[in-house]
Design an enzyme around this catalytic site. Structure first.
Site, PDB file in Angstrom:
ATOM      1  N   ARG A   1      -0.991 -10.624   0.789  1.00  0.00           N
ATOM      2  CA  ARG A   1      -1.802 -11.395   0.028  1.00  0.00           C
ATOM      3  C   ARG A   1      -1.173 -11.502  -1.351  1.00  0.00           C
ATOM      4  O   ARG A   1      -1.755 -12.544  -2.117  1.00  0.00           O
ATOM      5  CB  ARG A   1      -3.083 -11.128   0.082  1.00  0.00           C
ATOM      6  CG  ARG A   1      -3.665  -9.949  -0.572  1.00  0.00           C
ATOM      7  CD  ARG A   1      -5.038  -9.690  -0.582  1.00  0.00           C
ATOM      8  NE  ARG A   1      -5.362  -8.313  -0.931  1.00  0.00           N
ATOM      9  CZ  ARG A   1      -6.710  -7.940  -1.292  1.00  0.00           C
ATOM     10  NH1 ARG A   1      -7.605  -8.645  -1.049  1.00  0.00           N
ATOM     11  NH2 ARG A   1      -6.855  -6.468  -1.637  1.00  0.00           N
ATOM     12  N   ARG A   2      -0.221 -10.838  -1.733  1.00  0.00           N
ATOM     13  CA  ARG A   2       0.454 -10.846  -3.043  1.00  0.00           C
ATOM     14  C   ARG A   2       1.712 -10.326  -3.189  1.00  0.00           C
ATOM     15  O   ARG A   2       1.950  -9.782  -2.043  1.00  0.00           O
ATOM     16  CB  ARG A   2      -0.634 -10.050  -3.991  1.00  0.00           C
ATOM     17  CG  ARG A   2      -0.499  -8.570  -3.894  1.00  0.00           C
ATOM     18  CD  ARG A   2      -1.558  -7.741  -4.791  1.00  0.00           C
ATOM     19  NE  ARG A   2      -1.501  -6.469  -4.337  1.00  0.00           N
ATOM     20  CZ  ARG A   2      -0.807  -5.339  -4.897  1.00  0.00           C
ATOM     21  NH1 ARG A   2      -0.065  -5.696  -5.944  1.00  0.00           N
ATOM     22  NH2 ARG A   2      -1.037  -4.160  -4.428  1.00  0.00           N
TER      23      ARG A   2
ATOM     24  N   GLY B   1       0.798  -1.275   0.038  1.00  0.00           N
ATOM     25  CA  GLY B   1      -0.008  -0.063  -0.133  1.00  0.00           C
ATOM     26  C   GLY B   1       1.027   1.264  -0.023  1.00  0.00           C
ATOM     27  O   GLY B   1       2.003   1.254  -0.080  1.00  0.00           O
TER      28      GLY B   1
ATOM     29  N   LEU C   1      -2.464  -1.886   7.112  1.00  0.00           N
ATOM     30  CA  LEU C   1      -3.532  -2.370   6.310  1.00  0.00           C
ATOM     31  C   LEU C   1      -4.684  -1.460   6.244  1.00  0.00           C
ATOM     32  O   LEU C   1      -4.843  -0.575   7.283  1.00  0.00           O
ATOM     33  CB  LEU C   1      -4.055  -3.489   7.111  1.00  0.00           C
ATOM     34  CG  LEU C   1      -3.190  -4.799   7.057  1.00  0.00           C
ATOM     35  CD1 LEU C   1      -3.924  -5.832   8.048  1.00  0.00           C
ATOM     36  CD2 LEU C   1      -3.099  -5.359   5.714  1.00  0.00           C
ATOM     37  N   GLY C   2      -5.463  -1.415   5.127  1.00  0.00           N
ATOM     38  CA  GLY C   2      -6.421  -0.643   5.123  1.00  0.00           C
ATOM     39  C   GLY C   2      -7.411  -0.989   3.723  1.00  0.00           C
ATOM     40  O   GLY C   2      -6.726  -1.377   2.966  1.00  0.00           O
TER      41      GLY C   2
ATOM     42  N   ARG D   1      -8.182   7.074  -7.071  1.00  0.00           N
ATOM     43  CA  ARG D   1      -9.306   7.403  -6.235  1.00  0.00           C
ATOM     44  C   ARG D   1      -9.791   8.655  -6.250  1.00  0.00           C
ATOM     45  O   ARG D   1      -9.215   9.721  -5.907  1.00  0.00           O
ATOM     46  CB  ARG D   1      -8.917   7.004  -4.705  1.00  0.00           C
ATOM     47  CG  ARG D   1      -8.593   5.697  -4.408  1.00  0.00           C
ATOM     48  CD  ARG D   1      -8.304   5.097  -3.009  1.00  0.00           C
ATOM     49  NE  ARG D   1      -7.762   3.984  -2.642  1.00  0.00           N
ATOM     50  CZ  ARG D   1      -7.366   3.592  -1.534  1.00  0.00           C
ATOM     51  NH1 ARG D   1      -7.196   4.488  -0.428  1.00  0.00           N
ATOM     52  NH2 ARG D   1      -6.915   2.344  -1.422  1.00  0.00           N
TER      53      ARG D   1
ATOM     54  N   TYR E   1     -16.655   4.244   9.037  1.00  0.00           N
ATOM     55  CA  TYR E   1     -15.325   4.078   8.973  1.00  0.00           C
ATOM     56  C   TYR E   1     -14.565   4.706  10.060  1.00  0.00           C
ATOM     57  O   TYR E   1     -13.660   3.886  10.752  1.00  0.00           O
ATOM     58  CB  TYR E   1     -14.840   5.184   7.562  1.00  0.00           C
ATOM     59  CG  TYR E   1     -13.460   5.404   7.571  1.00  0.00           C
ATOM     60  CD1 TYR E   1     -12.424   4.415   6.939  1.00  0.00           C
ATOM     61  CD2 TYR E   1     -13.020   6.309   7.950  1.00  0.00           C
ATOM     62  CE1 TYR E   1     -11.412   4.351   6.616  1.00  0.00           C
ATOM     63  CE2 TYR E   1     -11.291   6.655   7.736  1.00  0.00           C
ATOM     64  CZ  TYR E   1     -10.757   5.584   7.148  1.00  0.00           C
ATOM     65  OH  TYR E   1      -9.383   5.822   6.747  1.00  0.00           O
TER      66      TYR E   1
ATOM     67  N   LEU F   1      -4.199  11.382   2.788  1.00  0.00           N
ATOM     68  CA  LEU F   1      -2.953  10.909   2.346  1.00  0.00           C
ATOM     69  C   LEU F   1      -2.396  11.431   0.930  1.00  0.00           C
ATOM     70  O   LEU F   1      -3.361  11.414  -0.003  1.00  0.00           O
ATOM     71  CB  LEU F   1      -2.672   9.523   2.390  1.00  0.00           C
ATOM     72  CG  LEU F   1      -2.809   8.740   3.714  1.00  0.00           C
ATOM     73  CD1 LEU F   1      -2.838   7.343   3.483  1.00  0.00           C
ATOM     74  CD2 LEU F   1      -1.785   9.235   4.843  1.00  0.00           C
TER      75      LEU F   1
ATOM     76  N   LYS G   1     -12.367   2.482  13.098  1.00  0.00           N
ATOM     77  CA  LYS G   1     -10.977   2.890  13.171  1.00  0.00           C
ATOM     78  C   LYS G   1     -10.850   3.098  14.928  1.00  0.00           C
ATOM     79  O   LYS G   1      -9.963   2.737  15.382  1.00  0.00           O
ATOM     80  CB  LYS G   1     -10.609   4.141  12.567  1.00  0.00           C
ATOM     81  CG  LYS G   1     -10.454   4.091  10.922  1.00  0.00           C
ATOM     82  CD  LYS G   1      -9.308   3.254  11.005  1.00  0.00           C
ATOM     83  CE  LYS G   1      -8.814   3.381   9.207  1.00  0.00           C
ATOM     84  NZ  LYS G   1      -8.006   2.217   8.831  1.00  0.00           N
TER      85      LYS G   1
HETATM   86  N1  LIG Z   1      -6.311   7.351   2.174  1.00  0.00           N
HETATM   87  C1  LIG Z   1      -6.044   8.326   3.164  1.00  0.00           C
HETATM   88  O1  LIG Z   1      -6.470   9.481   2.620  1.00  0.00           O
HETATM   89  C2  LIG Z   1      -6.144   8.083   4.439  1.00  0.00           C
HETATM   90  C3  LIG Z   1      -6.432   8.871   5.253  1.00  0.00           C
HETATM   91  C4  LIG Z   1      -6.364   8.462   6.720  1.00  0.00           C
HETATM   92  C5  LIG Z   1      -6.290   7.391   7.016  1.00  0.00           C
HETATM   93  N2  LIG Z   1      -6.130   6.383   6.091  1.00  0.00           N
HETATM   94  C6  LIG Z   1      -5.870   4.972   6.610  1.00  0.00           C
HETATM   95  O2  LIG Z   1      -4.165   4.700   6.282  1.00  0.00           O
HETATM   96  C7  LIG Z   1      -4.169   3.320   6.348  1.00  0.00           C
HETATM   97  C8  LIG Z   1      -3.084   3.125   5.173  1.00  0.00           C
HETATM   98  O3  LIG Z   1      -3.610   3.695   3.890  1.00  0.00           O
HETATM   99  P1  LIG Z   1      -3.133   3.539   2.403  1.00  0.00           P
HETATM  100  O4  LIG Z   1      -3.727   4.520   1.674  1.00  0.00           O
HETATM  101  O5  LIG Z   1      -1.612   3.589   2.737  1.00  0.00           O
HETATM  102  O6  LIG Z   1      -3.719   2.134   2.121  1.00  0.00           O
HETATM  103  P2  LIG Z   1      -3.402   1.332   0.760  1.00  0.00           P
HETATM  104  O7  LIG Z   1      -2.611   1.807  -0.136  1.00  0.00           O
HETATM  105  O8  LIG Z   1      -4.872   1.051   0.165  1.00  0.00           O
HETATM  106  O9  LIG Z   1      -3.009  -0.064   1.220  1.00  0.00           O
HETATM  107  C9  LIG Z   1      -3.589  -0.937   1.904  1.00  0.00           C
HETATM  108  C10 LIG Z   1      -2.992  -2.314   2.259  1.00  0.00           C
HETATM  109  O10 LIG Z   1      -3.891  -3.139   2.933  1.00  0.00           O
HETATM  110  C11 LIG Z   1      -3.857  -4.389   2.101  1.00  0.00           C
HETATM  111  N3  LIG Z   1      -5.050  -4.929   2.034  1.00  0.00           N
HETATM  112  C12 LIG Z   1      -6.292  -4.430   1.755  1.00  0.00           C
HETATM  113  N4  LIG Z   1      -7.180  -5.336   1.618  1.00  0.00           N
HETATM  114  C13 LIG Z   1      -6.748  -6.477   2.315  1.00  0.00           C
HETATM  115  C14 LIG Z   1      -6.973  -7.857   2.172  1.00  0.00           C
HETATM  116  N5  LIG Z   1      -8.403  -8.093   2.232  1.00  0.00           N
HETATM  117  N6  LIG Z   1      -6.358  -8.841   2.590  1.00  0.00           N
HETATM  118  C15 LIG Z   1      -5.003  -8.515   2.836  1.00  0.00           C
HETATM  119  N7  LIG Z   1      -4.603  -7.227   2.544  1.00  0.00           N
HETATM  120  C16 LIG Z   1      -5.354  -6.364   2.272  1.00  0.00           C
HETATM  121  C17 LIG Z   1      -3.400  -4.040   0.649  1.00  0.00           C
HETATM  122  O11 LIG Z   1      -3.093  -5.081  -0.070  1.00  0.00           O
HETATM  123  P3  LIG Z   1      -3.260  -5.139  -1.341  1.00  0.00           P
HETATM  124  O12 LIG Z   1      -2.369  -4.341  -2.179  1.00  0.00           O
HETATM  125  O13 LIG Z   1      -2.952  -6.679  -1.794  1.00  0.00           O
HETATM  126  O14 LIG Z   1      -4.794  -4.723  -1.801  1.00  0.00           O
HETATM  127  C18 LIG Z   1      -2.396  -2.791   0.750  1.00  0.00           C
HETATM  128  O15 LIG Z   1      -1.160  -3.510   1.136  1.00  0.00           O
HETATM  129  C19 LIG Z   1      -5.522   2.841   6.123  1.00  0.00           C
HETATM  130  O16 LIG Z   1      -5.609   1.939   7.170  1.00  0.00           O
HETATM  131  C20 LIG Z   1      -6.275   3.908   5.726  1.00  0.00           C
HETATM  132  O17 LIG Z   1      -7.623   3.696   6.534  1.00  0.00           O
HETATM  133  C21 LIG Z   1      -6.017   6.623   4.933  1.00  0.00           C
END
Ligand SMILES: NC(=O)c1ccc[n+]([C@@H]2O[C@H](COP(=O)([O-])OP(=O)(O)OC[C@H]3O[C@@H](n4cnc5c(N)ncnc54)[C@H](OP(=O)(O)O)[C@@H]3O)[C@@H](O)[C@H]2O)c1
Length: 220
Positions: A36-37, A12, A72-73, A159, A124, A151, A128
């Protein structure tokens, strides 16, 4: 003594940056990744375990480590349902926390979100808050909760909501002052760096690091 890190979510946005920092950090002799990959990457310190996250509780040794980094997320859209979202954002972090603690882990570092609250009416933010609360009840030497705002960083997927939010926030950046500072978007790599910096400070107890504090930690 050099440490072993266990990283979840290494494919991620935050997780991939966290992996880079961990591999470059001399305090770690080994970085285990549960995914998972495949990361399709080799490095002398990297050990990859490709598993089905619904079978985390199967007995094996991969959970032994000092520090766990959980990045994770998912999104409800990607997960397909609230139930599946909850699996990724609550069940898997909690299960990995329990299993790693039992295997001797000392620290758990969790990426949560700004506004997380177990009593929130927003699903959500409630999930959390609930996962923070559940892991807080485990007996880690330290449990560090990172609550980033939106982020920033290059994603492989598009997205739209985040893209629009990120672009708007960059324009509005000078307005994130005073009480609004914590909502200012943050680079994913800064979250990852702060996690590795704090993991090396031998923290104790439960600490919450809110978005605007995260960037400051990267300079410590
Ligand atoms: N996006 C934002 O603006 C934001 C803001 C505040 C907080 N956050 C939080 O920050 C955290 C990290 O965000 P990010 O954007 O870096 O996440 P991301 O890029 O979406 O990456 C998520 C990770 O979780 C893994 N994952 C998702 N579904 C899965 C499943 N069913 N089984 C196993 N692994 C799984 C993904 O693996 P795959 O690559 O295999 O899918 C990936 O490694 C999350 O908890 C998110 O809620 C995000």
């Amino acid at each position: 003594m050099k440490k072993t890190a266990l990283l979840l979510g290494a494919t991620g946005l935050i997780g991939s940056n966290c992996l880079n920092y961990l591999l470059a950090d001399d305090s770690y002799k080994l970085v285990k990744v549960i995914t998972r990959r495949s990361l399709k990457r080799t490095h002398p310190k990297l050990k990859e375990y490709i598993i089905d996250f619904n079978q985390l509780e199967k007995p094996n040794v991969v959970f032994s480590c000092e520090d766990v980094f959980c990045c994770l997320g998912t999104t409800i859209k990607k997960a397909g349902s609230e139930e599946n979202f909850r699996l990724v954002d609550f069940e898997y972090p909690l299960q990995t926390a329990s299993l790693s603690l039992a295997a001797g882990a000392k620290q758990y570092l969790l990426v949560s979100s700004i506004g997380s609250d177990k009593n929130s009416r927003n699903f959500y933010l409630r999930v959390k808050g609930e996962v923070e609360d559940a892991i807080s009840k485990l007996n880690f030497n330290s449990f560090l909760i990172f609550r980033p705002s939106l982020l920033l960083g290059a994603r492989n997927e598009i997205r739209f909501a985040e893209k629009i939010g990120g672009a708007a926030a960059k324009i509005l950046s000078p307005l994130f002052l005073g009480g609004l500072k914590k909502y200012k978007p943050i680079e994913a790599k800064d979250v990852a760096k702060a996690m590795v910096v704090l993991a090396n400070q031998n923290q104790t107890g439960i600490k919450i690091i809110i978005s605007d504090e995260i960037k400051k930690k990267t300079d410590e």
